[in-house]
Design a protein around this motif. Structure first.
Motif, PDB file in Angstrom:
ATOM      1  N   ARG A  98     -29.647  44.955  26.818  1.00  0.00           N
ATOM      2  CA  ARG A  98     -29.714  44.059  25.439  1.00  0.00           C
ATOM      3  C   ARG A  98     -28.568  44.456  24.638  1.00  0.00           C
ATOM      4  NH1 ARG A  98     -33.431  40.904  22.911  1.00  0.00           N
ATOM      5  NH2 ARG A  98     -33.614  41.481  20.680  1.00  0.00           N
ATOM      6  N   TYR A  99     -28.386  45.770  24.385  1.00  0.00           N
ATOM      7  CA  TYR A  99     -27.584  46.370  23.451  1.00  0.00           C
ATOM      8  C   TYR A  99     -26.259  45.956  23.436  1.00  0.00           C
ATOM      9  CZ  TYR A  99     -30.822  49.903  21.256  1.00  0.00           C
ATOM     10  OH  TYR A  99     -31.827  50.469  20.751  1.00  0.00           O
ATOM     11  N   PHE A 100     -25.540  46.010  24.898  1.00  0.00           N
ATOM     12  CA  PHE A 100     -24.372  45.706  25.172  1.00  0.00           C
ATOM     13  C   PHE A 100     -23.983  44.087  25.111  1.00  0.00           C
ATOM     14  CE2 PHE A 100     -24.683  50.325  26.074  1.00  0.00           C
ATOM     15  CZ  PHE A 100     -23.666  50.749  25.341  1.00  0.00           C
ATOM     16  N   GLU A 101     -25.015  43.564  25.477  1.00  0.00           N
ATOM     17  CA  GLU A 101     -24.853  42.077  25.592  1.00  0.00           C
ATOM     18  C   GLU A 101     -24.620  41.684  23.926  1.00  0.00           C
ATOM     19  OE1 GLU A 101     -28.368  40.217  26.905  1.00  0.00           O
ATOM     20  OE2 GLU A 101     -27.901  40.604  28.897  1.00  0.00           O
ATOM     21  N   ARG A 102     -25.281  42.135  23.109  1.00  0.00           N
ATOM     22  CA  ARG A 102     -25.026  41.854  21.779  1.00  0.00           C
ATOM     23  C   ARG A 102     -23.683  42.626  21.146  1.00  0.00           C
ATOM     24  NH1 ARG A 102     -30.871  43.228  18.583  1.00  0.00           N
ATOM     25  NH2 ARG A 102     -29.456  42.278  16.757  1.00  0.00           N
ATOM     26  N   VAL A 103     -23.403  43.887  21.563  1.00  0.00           N
ATOM     27  CA  VAL A 103     -22.143  44.337  21.165  1.00  0.00           C
ATOM     28  C   VAL A 103     -21.069  43.221  21.725  1.00  0.00           C
ATOM     29  CG1 VAL A 103     -20.260  46.182  21.913  1.00  0.00           C
ATOM     30  CG2 VAL A 103     -22.760  46.495  21.094  1.00  0.00           C
ATOM     31  N   THR A 104     -21.032  42.798  22.784  1.00  0.00           N
ATOM     32  CA  THR A 104     -19.976  41.901  23.581  1.00  0.00           C
ATOM     33  C   THR A 104     -20.055  40.735  22.854  1.00  0.00           C
ATOM     34  OG1 THR A 104     -20.413  42.935  25.841  1.00  0.00           O
ATOM     35  CG2 THR A 104     -19.236  40.650  25.583  1.00  0.00           C
ATOM     36  N   ARG A 105     -20.957  40.055  22.202  1.00  0.00           N
ATOM     37  CA  ARG A 105     -20.833  38.787  21.563  1.00  0.00           C
ATOM     38  C   ARG A 105     -20.196  39.282  20.159  1.00  0.00           C
ATOM     39  NH1 ARG A 105     -26.261  38.087  23.378  1.00  0.00           N
ATOM     40  NH2 ARG A 105     -27.052  38.792  21.348  1.00  0.00           N
ATOM     41  N   ALA A 106     -20.561  40.474  19.413  1.00  0.00           N
ATOM     42  CA  ALA A 106     -20.003  40.922  18.290  1.00  0.00           C
ATOM     43  C   ALA A 106     -18.500  41.102  18.459  1.00  0.00           C
ATOM     44  CB  ALA A 106     -20.617  42.183  17.833  1.00  0.00           C
ATOM     45  N   MET A 107     -18.129  41.447  19.289  1.00  0.00           N
ATOM     46  CA  MET A 107     -16.643  41.857  19.727  1.00  0.00           C
ATOM     47  C   MET A 107     -15.895  40.584  20.027  1.00  0.00           C
ATOM     48  SD  MET A 107     -15.650  45.083  19.707  1.00  0.00           S
ATOM     49  CE  MET A 107     -14.103  45.001  20.579  1.00  0.00           C
ATOM     50  N   GLU A 108     -16.459  39.297  20.528  1.00  0.00           N
ATOM     51  CA  GLU A 108     -16.021  38.155  20.853  1.00  0.00           C
ATOM     52  C   GLU A 108     -15.761  37.426  19.449  1.00  0.00           C
ATOM     53  OE1 GLU A 108     -18.886  36.305  23.351  1.00  0.00           O
ATOM     54  OE2 GLU A 108     -17.615  37.282  25.350  1.00  0.00           O
ATOM     55  N   ASN A 109     -16.645  37.731  18.509  1.00  0.00           N
ATOM     56  CA  ASN A 109     -16.610  37.058  17.379  1.00  0.00           C
ATOM     57  C   ASN A 109     -15.931  37.929  16.240  1.00  0.00           C
ATOM     58  OD1 ASN A 109     -18.038  34.717  18.006  1.00  0.00           O
ATOM     59  ND2 ASN A 109     -19.623  35.805  18.160  1.00  0.00           N
ATOM     60  N   ARG A 110     -15.452  38.997  16.549  1.00  0.00           N
ATOM     61  CA  ARG A 110     -14.830  39.992  15.534  1.00  0.00           C
ATOM     62  C   ARG A 110     -13.454  39.108  14.653  1.00  0.00           C
ATOM     63  NH1 ARG A 110     -12.164  44.691  15.928  1.00  0.00           N
ATOM     64  NH2 ARG A 110     -13.037  45.373  13.959  1.00  0.00           N
ATOM     65  N   HIS A 111     -12.881  38.091  15.310  1.00  0.00           N
ATOM     66  CA  HIS A 111     -11.740  37.598  14.785  1.00  0.00           C
ATOM     67  C   HIS A 111     -12.363  36.708  13.490  1.00  0.00           C
ATOM     68  CE1 HIS A 111     -13.360  34.375  17.397  1.00  0.00           C
ATOM     69  NE2 HIS A 111     -12.903  33.573  16.753  1.00  0.00           N
ATOM     70  N   ARG A 112     -13.506  36.282  13.239  1.00  0.00           N
ATOM     71  CA  ARG A 112     -14.115  35.443  12.418  1.00  0.00           C
ATOM     72  C   ARG A 112     -14.536  36.411  10.909  1.00  0.00           C
ATOM     73  NH1 ARG A 112     -18.458  31.615  15.564  1.00  0.00           N
ATOM     74  NH2 ARG A 112     -16.873  31.136  17.233  1.00  0.00           N
ATOM     75  N   LEU A 113     -14.273  37.674  11.263  1.00  0.00           N
ATOM     76  CA  LEU A 113     -14.910  38.905  10.201  1.00  0.00           C
ATOM     77  C   LEU A 113     -13.689  38.905   9.143  1.00  0.00           C
ATOM     78  CD1 LEU A 113     -16.619  41.378  12.032  1.00  0.00           C
ATOM     79  CD2 LEU A 113     -17.715  39.570  10.871  1.00  0.00           C
ATOM     80  N   PRO A 114     -14.108  39.119   7.813  1.00  0.00           N
ATOM     81  CA  PRO A 114     -12.915  39.504   6.778  1.00  0.00           C
ATOM     82  C   PRO A 114     -12.419  41.005   7.360  1.00  0.00           C
ATOM     83  CG  PRO A 114     -15.173  38.753   5.811  1.00  0.00           C
ATOM     84  CD  PRO A 114     -15.291  38.896   7.046  1.00  0.00           C
ATOM     85  N   LYS A 115     -11.307  41.096   6.573  1.00  0.00           N
ATOM     86  CA  LYS A 115     -10.387  42.336   7.133  1.00  0.00           C
ATOM     87  C   LYS A 115     -11.212  43.521   6.620  1.00  0.00           C
ATOM     88  CE  LYS A 115      -6.285  44.672   5.544  1.00  0.00           C
ATOM     89  NZ  LYS A 115      -6.835  45.892   4.736  1.00  0.00           N
ATOM     90  N   GLU A 116     -11.961  43.640   5.650  1.00  0.00           N
ATOM     91  CA  GLU A 116     -12.660  44.924   5.362  1.00  0.00           C
ATOM     92  C   GLU A 116     -13.997  45.068   6.277  1.00  0.00           C
ATOM     93  OE1 GLU A 116     -14.439  41.507   2.565  1.00  0.00           O
ATOM     94  OE2 GLU A 116     -12.480  42.173   3.263  1.00  0.00           O
ATOM     95  N   TRP A 117     -14.344  44.110   6.886  1.00  0.00           N
ATOM     96  CA  TRP A 117     -15.616  44.360   7.793  1.00  0.00           C
ATOM     97  C   TRP A 117     -14.934  44.886   9.161  1.00  0.00           C
ATOM     98  CZ3 TRP A 117     -20.219  45.688   7.138  1.00  0.00           C
ATOM     99  CH2 TRP A 117     -20.877  45.212   5.983  1.00  0.00           C
TER     100      TRP A 117
END
Length: 207
Positions: free
Chosen positions: A121-140
């Protein structure tokens, strides 16, 4: 000890953690939808089975059934304020713990299975977070942590590191249930704590 990381329920005081030691409870909690429901109740509860269905995409009947199973093992409970058949549910604690070792084979097997389910479950969520990193502001993007360290430790030293990390993080926990403590710009952040004995890297330097 293993501990599922999850946001705290925003309303009211509750115990920091609930510890599961019954093999039946450990097996029950390993169900993906049940883990999802507990996590949602901690971050967005209390809510009814109808709201749970909206949040998960499952049927109301399915959510109601799994909430009752979770209540049977003390992970959730009925919350006040229900009207008619629409009873709200809430999590009973902010975190879930279970044994990392047990002489009881049934407990050990069930605990290991739960740990494996949580890791997936953790790594499914990490994978989704990585896929959406491009949407984050620079500081995050610059603040997020992705990396690993290979250390040579004794069991006592490893346990000490875990205790030190817990001590470092604990001052921030109260912010989950008290929004007034959050500084401007604070957002929910998941911190994973995973340390395991590396059995694949050959040991060196031994005579």
């Amino acid at each position: 000890m293993p501990e599922e990381i999850s946001d705290a329920q925003p309303e009211g005081e509750q115990p920091r953690s609930i510890r599961l030691t019954d093999p039946r409870a450990l097996r029950a909690y390993a169900h993906p939808l049940r883990m999802t429901l507990v996590g949602l109740l901690r971050s967005s509860g209390p809510f009814t089975a109808t709201r749970a269905a909206e949040l998960t995409g499952e049927s109301v009947a399915s959510c109601s059934y799994h909430l009752r199973i979770l209540a049977k093992y003390g992970l959730v409970e009925e919350a006040p304020g229900g009207r008619g058949r629409e009873k709200p549910w809430r999590a009973t604690a902010r975190y879930t713990e279970w044994p990392e070792y047990s002489e009881d084979a049934a407990v050990s097997t069930a605990a290991d299975a739960l740990s494996a389910a949580i890791a997936e479950r953790y790594f499914e969520r990490v994978t989704r977070a990585m896929e959406n990193r491009h949407r984050l502001p620079k500081e995050w993007r610059e603040a997020e942590q992705f990396g690993d360290s290979l250390l040579h430790l004794t069991p006592e030293e490893l346990a000490g590191i875990g205790a030190g990390i817990d001590e470092l993080l604990r001052p921030y926990e109260a912010r989950a249930s008290d929004a007034s403590l959050r500084p401007e710009g604070a957002r929910p952040v998941i911190v994973l704590r995973i340390a395991y004995l590396d059995q694949e890297t050959p040991e060196s330097g031994k005579e």
